[in-house]
Design an enzyme around this catalytic site. Structure first.
Site, PDB file in Angstrom:
ATOM      1  N   SER A   3       0.449  11.877 -15.846  1.00  0.00           N
ATOM      2  CA  SER A   3      -1.036  12.072 -17.042  1.00  0.00           C
ATOM      3  C   SER A   3      -0.864  13.391 -17.769  1.00  0.00           C
ATOM      4  CB  SER A   3      -2.000  12.213 -15.935  1.00  0.00           C
ATOM      5  OG  SER A   3      -3.154  12.472 -15.945  1.00  0.00           O
ATOM      6  N   LYS A  12      -1.437  15.376  -9.755  1.00  0.00           N
ATOM      7  CA  LYS A  12      -0.596  15.137 -10.871  1.00  0.00           C
ATOM      8  C   LYS A  12       0.578  15.707 -11.159  1.00  0.00           C
ATOM      9  CE  LYS A  12      -1.972  10.386 -11.225  1.00  0.00           C
ATOM     10  NZ  LYS A  12      -1.076   9.833 -11.107  1.00  0.00           N
ATOM     11  N   TYR A  68      -7.085  16.115  -8.842  1.00  0.00           N
ATOM     12  CA  TYR A  68      -7.091  15.190  -9.522  1.00  0.00           C
ATOM     13  C   TYR A  68      -5.616  15.973  -9.919  1.00  0.00           C
ATOM     14  CZ  TYR A  68      -5.682  11.707 -12.852  1.00  0.00           C
ATOM     15  OH  TYR A  68      -5.095  10.340 -13.784  1.00  0.00           O
ATOM     16  N   ASP A  74       0.879  -1.292  -0.058  1.00  0.00           N
ATOM     17  CA  ASP A  74      -0.066   0.309   0.662  1.00  0.00           C
ATOM     18  C   ASP A  74       0.975   1.434  -0.110  1.00  0.00           C
ATOM     19  OD1 ASP A  74      -1.800   2.000   1.055  1.00  0.00           O
ATOM     20  OD2 ASP A  74      -2.555   0.994   2.161  1.00  0.00           O
TER      21      ASP A  74
END
Ligand code: NAD
Length: 289
Positions: free
Chosen positions: A140, A157, A153, A63
């Site tokens: 991304s 990134k 998000y 994890d």
């Protein structure tokens, strides 16, 4: 001697495909440690490699939000070294910013940003001591330009870009190459796994109607982009392989082969207004169906 590869987030998507490809390499060039947060999800990976992997694949629990779990996985690498570290685990968060709880925002940063950074941290001393290594990170296009309803998000990134670029400058002195594999939409479980505010969600009752109608348009846009323009994980894996096989890998790879036009627009028009109006037009001026 096999290259030892450790990959995070291998229960689905890009991580799973990359693990399968490397573990079933015809020349058995790789020993793959496919890691995942929840080992109960390993069946899919095992089905994909069809038992042909005895000496090329090991599945470990990891994890990325738990330092102990990262260190435990590292200590189970029998070769005592990782030649290629692939930081791939990540989750999305989608919805109007004003309904996101601090907890859900923290969770995204915890996985995408700190998870990636603390994974790299754990393997860095050994790579430095080896005097060689590769760090590949699933990036991304949302880390290169902003997307409405994806603020946190994108923030996570974008932050990865800064961390990786900073490391790349230093690590060249240790013969360690850092590469970002910049993906646009990819057909994976990403849309299923992401934390998304659904249109019927109670929290949206507090949001103004203008935001809601724009969010609805965004969701339609997003759906059609994933339906019409998403790449398959095999395409992404090819780019990872390019980076892995190159003697001097680039810092940044675009999975579509070229820098997407919107990313370029942001760079060529640094004051930002062209990018912002182009993106807005693309997402919000589509006719409603
Ligand atoms: P996915 O949801 O199929 O895979 C993500 C994986 O990360 C899952 O296996 C998930 O279990 C794992 N993960 C989540 N939290 C974790 C944790 N705490 N510890 C370990 N693993 C954890 O989606 P994917 O598209 O394969 O995503 C892989 C990467 O690609 C992500 O970093 C994502 O941001 C990035 N990406 C995806 C797309 C896309 O359109 N699918 C586009 C650009 C970038």
């Amino acid at each position: 001697d096999k290259k030892v590869v450790l990959i995070t987030g291998c229960s689905s998507g890009i991580g799973l495909s990359l693990a399968v490809r490397l573990a079933s390499d015809p020349n058995k060039k790789f020993k793959v440690y496919a890691t995942m947060r929840n080992l109960a999800k390993k069946e899919r990976l095992l089905e994909c490699v069809k038992g042909l992997h005895k000496d090329t694949l090991d599945i470990l629990q990891m994890d990325v939000t738990s330092r102990q779990s990262i260190l435990d996985a590292r200590d189970r690498v029998v070769e005592n070294r990782v030649d290629i570290l692939v930081c791939n685990a990540g989750v999305g968060l989608m919805g109007p910013l004003e309904v996101q709880s601090l907890d859900s925002m923290r969770q995204i940063l915890e996985v995408n940003l700190l998870g990636t950074i603390q994974t790299i941290q754990a393997f860095l001393p050994d790579m430095k001591a080896q005097g060689k290594g590769r760090v590949l990170v699933t990036g991304s296009t949302g880390g290169l330009h902003g997307l409405p309803f994806n603020e946190v998000y994108c923030a996570s990134k974008f932050a990865i870009e800064g961390a990786c670029e900073s490391l790349a400058v230093l690590l060249q002195h240790f013969n360690i190459h850092v590469s970002l594999i910049e993906c646009g939409p990819v057909n994976t479980d990403f849309l299923v796994n992401l934390q998304k505010t659904e249109l019927g969600d109670e929290s949206l009752q507090l949001v103004d109607t203008h935001t809601l109608s724009l969010y609805e348009k965004y969701l339609q846009h997003c759906g059609s982009v994933f339906q019409n323009a998403a790449q398959d994980t095999e395409d992404i894996v090819k780019v990872f392989l390019d980076a892995i096989q190159s003697p001097s890998p680039a810092f940044r790879y675009f999975t579509s082969g070229v820098m997407p036009p919107l990313t370029k627009l942001k760079i060529t028009e640094p004051d930002g207004s062209r990018y912002i109006s182009a993106m807005s037009k693309i997402i919000f001026s589509a006719e409603e169906q």
